[in-house]
Design an enzyme around this catalytic site. Structure first.
Site, mmCIF file in Angstrom:
data_model
loop_
_atom_site.group_PDB
_atom_site.id
_atom_site.type_symbol
_atom_site.label_atom_id
_atom_site.label_comp_id
_atom_site.label_asym_id
_atom_site.label_seq_id
_atom_site.Cartn_x
_atom_site.Cartn_y
_atom_site.Cartn_z
ATOM 1 N N LYS A 9 1.645 25.871 -35.232
ATOM 2 C CA LYS A 9 2.313 25.714 -36.836
ATOM 3 C C LYS A 9 1.499 26.183 -37.869
ATOM 4 O O LYS A 9 0.162 25.879 -37.833
ATOM 5 C CB LYS A 9 3.000 24.362 -37.313
ATOM 6 C CG LYS A 9 3.604 24.028 -38.476
ATOM 7 C CD LYS A 9 3.971 23.022 -38.424
ATOM 8 C CE LYS A 9 3.395 21.672 -38.952
ATOM 9 N NZ LYS A 9 4.054 20.338 -39.309
ATOM 10 N N SER A 25 12.536 40.410 -38.594
ATOM 11 C CA SER A 25 11.063 40.148 -37.960
ATOM 12 C C SER A 25 10.036 39.168 -39.054
ATOM 13 O O SER A 25 10.569 39.153 -40.601
ATOM 14 C CB SER A 25 9.908 41.472 -37.411
ATOM 15 O OG SER A 25 9.319 41.965 -38.330
ATOM 16 N N THR A 57 13.136 34.412 -35.651
ATOM 17 C CA THR A 57 12.449 35.765 -35.706
ATOM 18 C C THR A 57 11.159 36.181 -34.768
ATOM 19 O O THR A 57 11.023 35.200 -34.247
ATOM 20 C CB THR A 57 12.465 36.159 -37.274
ATOM 21 O OG1 THR A 57 12.620 37.043 -36.884
ATOM 22 C CG2 THR A 57 11.914 35.724 -38.286
ATOM 23 N N TYR A 58 10.677 37.441 -35.038
ATOM 24 C CA TYR A 58 10.066 37.390 -34.399
ATOM 25 C C TYR A 58 8.172 37.632 -34.899
ATOM 26 O O TYR A 58 8.899 38.767 -36.342
ATOM 27 C CB TYR A 58 9.994 38.427 -32.803
ATOM 28 C CG TYR A 58 10.244 39.374 -33.642
ATOM 29 C CD1 TYR A 58 9.506 40.842 -33.973
ATOM 30 C CD2 TYR A 58 11.837 39.901 -33.900
ATOM 31 C CE1 TYR A 58 9.731 41.889 -34.264
ATOM 32 C CE2 TYR A 58 11.958 41.235 -34.745
ATOM 33 C CZ TYR A 58 11.578 42.466 -34.652
ATOM 34 O OH TYR A 58 11.696 43.341 -35.282
ATOM 35 N N GLY A 73 14.286 42.499 -43.249
ATOM 36 C CA GLY A 73 14.900 42.859 -42.282
ATOM 37 C C GLY A 73 15.999 41.744 -43.383
ATOM 38 O O GLY A 73 15.674 41.372 -44.052
ATOM 39 N N PRO A 74 17.287 41.443 -42.566
ATOM 40 C CA PRO A 74 18.277 40.849 -42.951
ATOM 41 C C PRO A 74 17.551 38.966 -43.522
ATOM 42 O O PRO A 74 18.395 38.293 -44.262
ATOM 43 C CB PRO A 74 18.927 40.313 -42.253
ATOM 44 C CG PRO A 74 18.847 41.651 -41.110
ATOM 45 C CD PRO A 74 17.586 41.642 -41.647
ATOM 46 N N ALA A 75 16.229 38.468 -42.565
ATOM 47 C CA ALA A 75 16.097 37.461 -43.276
ATOM 48 C C ALA A 75 15.526 37.707 -44.720
ATOM 49 O O ALA A 75 15.556 36.132 -44.533
ATOM 50 C CB ALA A 75 14.784 37.369 -41.883
#
Length: 117
Positions: A9, A25, A57-58, A73-75
């Protein structure tokens, strides 16, 4: 029996960039990745402290020492620059192993995203 437990974390890091045009990502400073035992391509959950959004995501490796934490991107629609997020990864392991496993938790400075402890 296998259980899924907290592996790593990064607690309360600040979004430095949101790049809607990128494929996808989250880009994370390599210093933070090393400290939290995370790797490029690893699946992570992002929890936005400011608005409660959660997404998966990655990871893409960011420039070491840059403090970069960029949603791509969309994130990028789920956070804005300046939002504080928690980045979490999980691992599957044997139930008995999980009882004694200690996750890697890092606490960066939210102003600079540099490690403080």
């Amino acid at each position: 029996m296998q259980v899924e437990v907290l592996k790593s974390k990064i607690h309360r890091v600040t979004i430095t960039q949101a790049n809607l045009s990128y494929v996808g990502s989250i880009t994370i400073d390599e210093d933070l990745l090393d400290a939290a035992h995370l790797i490029a391509g690893e699946k992570v959950q992002i929890v936005n402290v400011n608005n409660g959004e959660r997404l998966e995501t990655y990871i893409i490796k960011g420039e070491r020492g840059s403090g970069a934490v960029c949603l791509n991107g969309p994130a990028a629609r789920k956070c804005v620059v300046g939002d504080v997020v928690i980045i979490i990864s999980y691992a599957r392991m044997d139930f008995e192993e999980a009882k004694s496993f200690t996750p890697w938790v890092v606490f960066p400075d939210t102003d600079t995203n540099r490690l403080i402890r």
